[in-house]
Scaffold this motif. Structure first.
Motif, PDB file in Angstrom:
ATOM      1  N   LYS A   1      35.318  47.590  35.467  1.00 40.61           N
ATOM      2  CA  LYS A   1      35.860  46.652  34.777  1.00 40.61           C
ATOM      3  C   LYS A   1      35.376  45.123  35.240  1.00 40.61           C
ATOM      4  CE  LYS A   1      40.250  49.040  33.748  1.00 40.61           C
ATOM      5  NZ  LYS A   1      41.713  49.034  34.014  1.00 40.61           N
ATOM      6  N   GLN A   2      35.047  44.924  36.487  1.00 39.52           N
ATOM      7  CA  GLN A   2      34.269  43.798  37.009  1.00 39.52           C
ATOM      8  C   GLN A   2      32.865  43.787  36.490  1.00 39.52           C
ATOM      9  OE1 GLN A   2      35.737  41.505  39.110  1.00 39.52           O
ATOM     10  NE2 GLN A   2      34.075  40.224  39.780  1.00 39.52           N
TER      11      GLN A   2
ATOM     12  N   VAL B   1      43.470  44.865  46.409  1.00 38.58           N
ATOM     13  CA  VAL B   1      42.429  45.144  46.888  1.00 38.58           C
ATOM     14  C   VAL B   1      42.573  45.794  48.344  1.00 38.58           C
ATOM     15  CG1 VAL B   1      40.211  44.060  47.907  1.00 38.58           C
ATOM     16  CG2 VAL B   1      41.002  43.404  45.651  1.00 38.58           C
TER      17      VAL B   1
ATOM     18  N   TRP C   1      38.106  49.161  39.406  1.00 44.65           N
ATOM     19  CA  TRP C   1      37.961  47.590  39.570  1.00 44.65           C
ATOM     20  C   TRP C   1      36.237  47.511  39.301  1.00 44.65           C
ATOM     21  CZ3 TRP C   1      34.900  45.429  43.850  1.00 44.65           C
ATOM     22  CH2 TRP C   1      34.662  44.142  43.531  1.00 44.65           C
ATOM     23  N   LYS C   2      35.340  48.162  39.902  1.00 46.42           N
ATOM     24  CA  LYS C   2      34.138  47.946  39.816  1.00 46.42           C
ATOM     25  C   LYS C   2      33.629  48.046  38.385  1.00 46.42           C
ATOM     26  CE  LYS C   2      31.332  48.695  43.111  1.00 46.42           C
ATOM     27  NZ  LYS C   2      30.385  49.572  44.218  1.00 46.42           N
TER      28      LYS C   2
ATOM     29  N   THR D   1      47.591  46.017  38.910  1.00 46.74           N
ATOM     30  CA  THR D   1      47.036  47.375  39.273  1.00 46.74           C
ATOM     31  C   THR D   1      47.154  47.383  40.753  1.00 46.74           C
ATOM     32  OG1 THR D   1      45.634  47.089  37.289  1.00 46.74           O
ATOM     33  CG2 THR D   1      45.051  48.672  39.411  1.00 46.74           C
TER      34      THR D   1
ATOM     35  N   GLN E   1      45.196  42.148  40.904  1.00 45.83           N
ATOM     36  CA  GLN E   1      44.479  43.348  41.371  1.00 45.83           C
ATOM     37  C   GLN E   1      44.728  43.549  42.956  1.00 45.83           C
ATOM     38  OE1 GLN E   1      41.972  45.496  39.638  1.00 45.83           O
ATOM     39  NE2 GLN E   1      42.225  46.527  41.551  1.00 45.83           N
TER      40      GLN E   1
ATOM     41  N   LEU F   1      40.167  43.612  33.649  1.00 42.48           N
ATOM     42  CA  LEU F   1      40.924  43.349  34.628  1.00 42.48           C
ATOM     43  C   LEU F   1      42.404  43.056  34.737  1.00 42.48           C
ATOM     44  CD1 LEU F   1      38.050  41.787  36.592  1.00 42.48           C
ATOM     45  CD2 LEU F   1      39.085  43.828  37.087  1.00 42.48           C
TER      46      LEU F   1
END
Length: 438
Positions: free
Chosen positions: A84-85, A97, A81-82, A43, A95, A91
């Motif tokens: 799924k985290q 960032v 991200w948040k 991603t 990933q 995830l």
């Protein structure tokens, strides 16, 4: 892309996920056997320049299929991200960032693979030291391989400059703005001259200017020790006053961030200058072309930036511990951030390499589609020059929230006519609501 790079952060998700991030941050799945045919999910976001590289890796590794997802903006990627985290699943194997998220990512760094387990120590000299330092958590774990950094130069439209009686040559533009001693005072002063001559705006909107101003400081929204650094910060208040005066003087075109009417604002003379970290060069080119323009539109790139060296953005490739193919994912992340691939990404999107040897590669310093678009500007050489003096700024856990949700509305206020003092006070109220008393 920060304001974090290409960021439009989601407040509701940020608040709802905060506790869940801590609760699920250390979940880990055992790595699967990577010898057989596997699919690696990746991603990314925005214009990272990686999309054209996957086919080559698949060709060289017949047992691997790459399933890539690119999210339009860094803010939407942060929300993804948040979410799924917090859920503890969904995830990808890799990933991407963004620099502006690092404060939040480091809060759950145990949920990312320590890449030293897969050879990071053997290649750690690849990167400029501060980039590697950004990706190293307080325990000494390396959780990300650096893609790009974001040294900033000034994009400007030479045709609009010349029509206003200003020089169009990039060396003369740099001199006009002060060269190595360029200041924000001079930038706004020349902007007022341009506005007086044309009646038009100098820059697209105040948010990107504010972002650059903040990122230039030794300490931004947080001190180096991690304390909030906004209220009663005389330096930031002084910069805000300059920004508000610029908007009051008609220098802002009051564009919506990340929405330039399908690129039309880049081709119709709405503004003459634009804040350009390396990765933004690809955005400008894409916007102009989306509006039917090309390299003849007049956009150029100068080796100058008000206030001195500034870094906006830069990303990392991480491997969440939920990946069932951690070794294979780490190997792909290492390959994507090796010299040839960082050079290819630069040529595709203008993302200036964080890998030292790539910065001086002929593929970066020489001609490319970007140099041709920007009137044969040596964009790689200029970005190398602009990278001199850049030092990573500490990004606290709510850095992106402060940039986007605290100052974002107030930036829009000054662009819409609200006085600077009122807009600053409104930002401080939002700071209390979203950060201090959350």
């Amino acid at each position: 892309m920060k304001l974090s790079r290409r960021t439009k952060a989601g407040a509701a998700v940020a608040a709802a996920a905060a506790l869940a991030l801590v609760a699920t941050g250390c979940s880990q799945s055992p790595a699967a056997d990577d010898d057989g045919p596997i699919t690696l999910t990746v991603t990314t976001f925005g214009t990272m320049g990686l999309d054209g590289l996957y086919a080559q890796y698949e060709k060289d590794h017949p047992n691997i299929t790459i399933k890539a997802t690119n999210i339009d903006t860094g803010g939407n990627a942060l929300t993804d991200w948040k979410t799924k985290q917090a859920a503890g699943n969904g995830l990808p194997d890799i990933q991407a960032v963004e620099e502006g998220w690092l404060g939040q990512v480091m809060g759950v760094s145990d949920s990312f693979v320590d890449l030293r387990d897969f050879g990071a120590n053997d290649i750690k000299d690849r990167w400029v030291p501060w980039k590697l330092g950004q990706a190293t958590d307080p325990k000494g774990r390396i959780i990300g391989y650096g893609t790009d950094i974001g040294p900033e130069g000034l994009c400007y439209n030479s045709k609009l400059f010349e029509a206003a009686g200003l020089p169009g040559d990039r060396a003369a533009v740099a001199e006009l703005l002060g060269g190595s001693g360029a200041t924000w005072e001079k930038f706004f002063e020349v902007g007022k001259q341009y506005h007086a001559a044309t009646g038009k705006a100098w820059y697209d909107q105040s948010g990107f200017v504010w972002n650059a101003m903040v990122n230039q400081q030794t300490e931004g929204y947080y001190t180096k020790s991690g304390e909030l650094n906004v209220k009663d910060n005389a330096t930031l208040q002084g910069l805000w006053a300059q920004l508000a005066d610029g908007a009051k003087s008609g220098l802002s075109s009051n564009q919506s961030q990340w929405d330039w009417g399908g690129g039309k604002a880049f081709t119709d003379g709405s503004f003459a200058t634009f804040m350009c970290p390396g990765w933004m060069l690809g955005v400008v080119k894409g916007q102009v072309e989306a509006a039917g323009g090309d390299g003849s539109s007049g956009w150029d790139f100068a080796d100058v930036f008000p206030g001195g060296a500034a870094n906006w953005g830069g990303s990392f490739l991480t491997v969440p511990t939920t990946s069932k193919h951690q070794k294979a994912a780490a190997e792909l992340a290492a390959w994507l951030t090796d010299v040839p691939q960082e050079v290819a990404a630069f040529q595709a999107a203008g993302t200036f390499p964080s890998v030292v040897k790539a910065q001086s590669d002929a593929g970066v310093t020489g001609s490319s589609d970007l140099t041709k678009f920007f009137n044969d500007a040596p964009v790689g050489q200029i970005l190398g020059s602009r990278a001199t003096g850049v030092v990573a700024q500490f990004k606290g856990p709510d850095d992106s929230i402060i940039q986007e949700q605290v100052f974002g509305p107030s930036v829009k206020e000054i662009d819409s006519g609200t006085d600077g003092t009122t807009a600053w006070n409104d930002a401080m109220k939002l700071l209390d609501q979203l950060v201090v008393n959350k």
